[in-house]
Design a protein around this motif. Structure first.
Motif, PDB file in Angstrom:
ATOM      1  N   LEU A 182      43.133  38.076  36.395  1.00  0.00           N
ATOM      2  CA  LEU A 182      41.795  38.669  36.477  1.00  0.00           C
ATOM      3  C   LEU A 182      40.776  37.675  37.022  1.00  0.00           C
ATOM      4  CD1 LEU A 182      41.585  40.805  33.215  1.00  0.00           C
ATOM      5  CD2 LEU A 182      41.967  41.584  35.560  1.00  0.00           C
ATOM      6  N   ALA A 183      40.874  36.423  36.622  1.00  0.00           N
ATOM      7  CA  ALA A 183      39.953  35.403  37.139  1.00  0.00           C
ATOM      8  C   ALA A 183      40.131  35.223  38.639  1.00  0.00           C
ATOM      9  CB  ALA A 183      40.170  34.075  36.406  1.00  0.00           C
ATOM     10  N   ALA A 184      41.380  35.228  39.101  1.00  0.00           N
ATOM     11  CA  ALA A 184      41.638  35.105  40.539  1.00  0.00           C
ATOM     12  C   ALA A 184      41.091  36.316  41.292  1.00  0.00           C
ATOM     13  CB  ALA A 184      43.136  34.947  40.796  1.00  0.00           C
ATOM     14  N   LEU A 185      41.261  37.496  40.722  1.00  0.00           N
ATOM     15  CA  LEU A 185      40.725  38.706  41.357  1.00  0.00           C
ATOM     16  C   LEU A 185      39.205  38.651  41.422  1.00  0.00           C
ATOM     17  CD1 LEU A 185      43.000  41.452  39.770  1.00  0.00           C
ATOM     18  CD2 LEU A 185      42.927  40.775  42.182  1.00  0.00           C
ATOM     19  N   GLN A 186      38.599  38.161  40.347  1.00  0.00           N
ATOM     20  CA  GLN A 186      37.137  38.046  40.316  1.00  0.00           C
ATOM     21  C   GLN A 186      36.661  37.090  41.407  1.00  0.00           C
ATOM     22  OE1 GLN A 186      35.587  36.593  36.627  1.00  0.00           O
ATOM     23  NE2 GLN A 186      33.466  36.842  37.273  1.00  0.00           N
ATOM     24  N   ASP A 187      37.354  35.969  41.578  1.00  0.00           N
ATOM     25  CA  ASP A 187      36.986  35.000  42.618  1.00  0.00           C
ATOM     26  C   ASP A 187      37.097  35.613  44.008  1.00  0.00           C
ATOM     27  OD1 ASP A 187      36.464  33.060  40.747  1.00  0.00           O
ATOM     28  OD2 ASP A 187      38.381  32.003  41.023  1.00  0.00           O
ATOM     29  N   VAL A 188      38.164  36.351  44.248  1.00  0.00           N
ATOM     30  CA  VAL A 188      38.404  36.937  45.569  1.00  0.00           C
ATOM     31  C   VAL A 188      37.454  38.105  45.834  1.00  0.00           C
ATOM     32  CG1 VAL A 188      40.086  38.235  46.951  1.00  0.00           C
ATOM     33  CG2 VAL A 188      40.809  36.204  45.683  1.00  0.00           C
ATOM     34  N   MET A 189      37.288  38.955  44.841  1.00  0.00           N
ATOM     35  CA  MET A 189      36.514  40.188  45.031  1.00  0.00           C
ATOM     36  C   MET A 189      35.005  39.977  44.912  1.00  0.00           C
ATOM     37  SD  MET A 189      38.796  42.431  45.761  1.00  0.00           S
ATOM     38  CE  MET A 189      37.820  43.927  45.675  1.00  0.00           C
ATOM     39  N   GLU A 190      34.596  38.930  44.217  1.00  0.00           N
ATOM     40  CA  GLU A 190      33.185  38.621  44.000  1.00  0.00           C
ATOM     41  C   GLU A 190      32.409  39.840  43.501  1.00  0.00           C
ATOM     42  OE1 GLU A 190      31.967  36.828  47.679  1.00  0.00           O
ATOM     43  OE2 GLU A 190      32.917  34.913  47.163  1.00  0.00           O
ATOM     44  N   ASP A 191      31.418  40.306  44.249  1.00  0.00           N
ATOM     45  CA  ASP A 191      30.573  41.420  43.807  1.00  0.00           C
ATOM     46  C   ASP A 191      31.324  42.745  43.716  1.00  0.00           C
ATOM     47  OD1 ASP A 191      28.446  39.683  43.636  1.00  0.00           O
ATOM     48  OD2 ASP A 191      27.577  40.263  45.570  1.00  0.00           O
ATOM     49  N   GLU A 192      32.470  42.832  44.363  1.00  0.00           N
ATOM     50  CA  GLU A 192      33.259  44.065  44.354  1.00  0.00           C
ATOM     51  C   GLU A 192      34.216  44.137  43.160  1.00  0.00           C
ATOM     52  OE1 GLU A 192      32.840  46.645  46.586  1.00  0.00           O
ATOM     53  OE2 GLU A 192      31.102  45.426  47.186  1.00  0.00           O
ATOM     54  N   TYR A 193      34.234  43.091  42.349  1.00  0.00           N
ATOM     55  CA  TYR A 193      35.144  43.049  41.199  1.00  0.00           C
ATOM     56  C   TYR A 193      34.954  44.238  40.251  1.00  0.00           C
ATOM     57  CZ  TYR A 193      37.443  41.164  37.004  1.00  0.00           C
ATOM     58  OH  TYR A 193      38.229  40.979  35.889  1.00  0.00           O
ATOM     59  N   PRO A 194      33.720  44.596  39.872  1.00  0.00           N
ATOM     60  CA  PRO A 194      33.562  45.765  38.997  1.00  0.00           C
ATOM     61  C   PRO A 194      34.122  47.046  39.634  1.00  0.00           C
ATOM     62  CG  PRO A 194      31.553  44.478  39.011  1.00  0.00           C
ATOM     63  CD  PRO A 194      32.433  43.915  40.095  1.00  0.00           C
TER      64      PRO A 194
END
Length: 115
Positions: free
Chosen positions: A11-23
């Motif tokens: 999830l942390a890696a996804l958050q880093d990659v997706m940034e504002d699109e994570y939600p």
């Protein structure tokens, strides 16, 4: 959020990659998963082992990408049961998937509220 349900490193890696699109990613996974579970149940009701196997395989990839460890494992088991046309076992696995998804969904909704 490091527990058996979700891999916090994924999830942390996804958050880093997706940034504002994570939600949006979280929302999409939750909605898509609910539809996939409904599709699995439908395949089972139609005794369609072939499409059940394909749907389980696809859902397994989605769960793996999100770090949903137990969901991934259950999908793998369901895929195998469908391959062997063990529909009784498939029904039990789908019930377990639904219960596990409820836990994952709750955790991801909490995660979603943080953003």
């Amino acid at each position: 959020m490091s527990d058996n349900h979700l891999d916090s490193a994924v999830l942390a890696a996804l958050q880093d990659v997706m940034e504002d699109e994570y939600p949006l990613l979280l929302d999409t996974f939750l909605a898509d998963s609910a539809e996939r579970l409904q599709g699995l149940r439908q395949c089972l009701q139609q005794a369609d082992s072939h499409n059940l196997r394909l749907a389980a395989h696809s859902f397994k990839g989605s769960c793996s990408n999100m770090g949903a460890r137990v969901l991934t494992d259950l999908c793998k088991q369901l895929e195998q049961a469908a391959r062997l046309e063990q529909l009784g076992l498939a029904g039990v696995l789908i019930e377990q998937l639904e219960l596990e998804f409820a836990s994952v969904s709750s955790l991801l909704q909490e995660e979603r509220c943080r953003y």
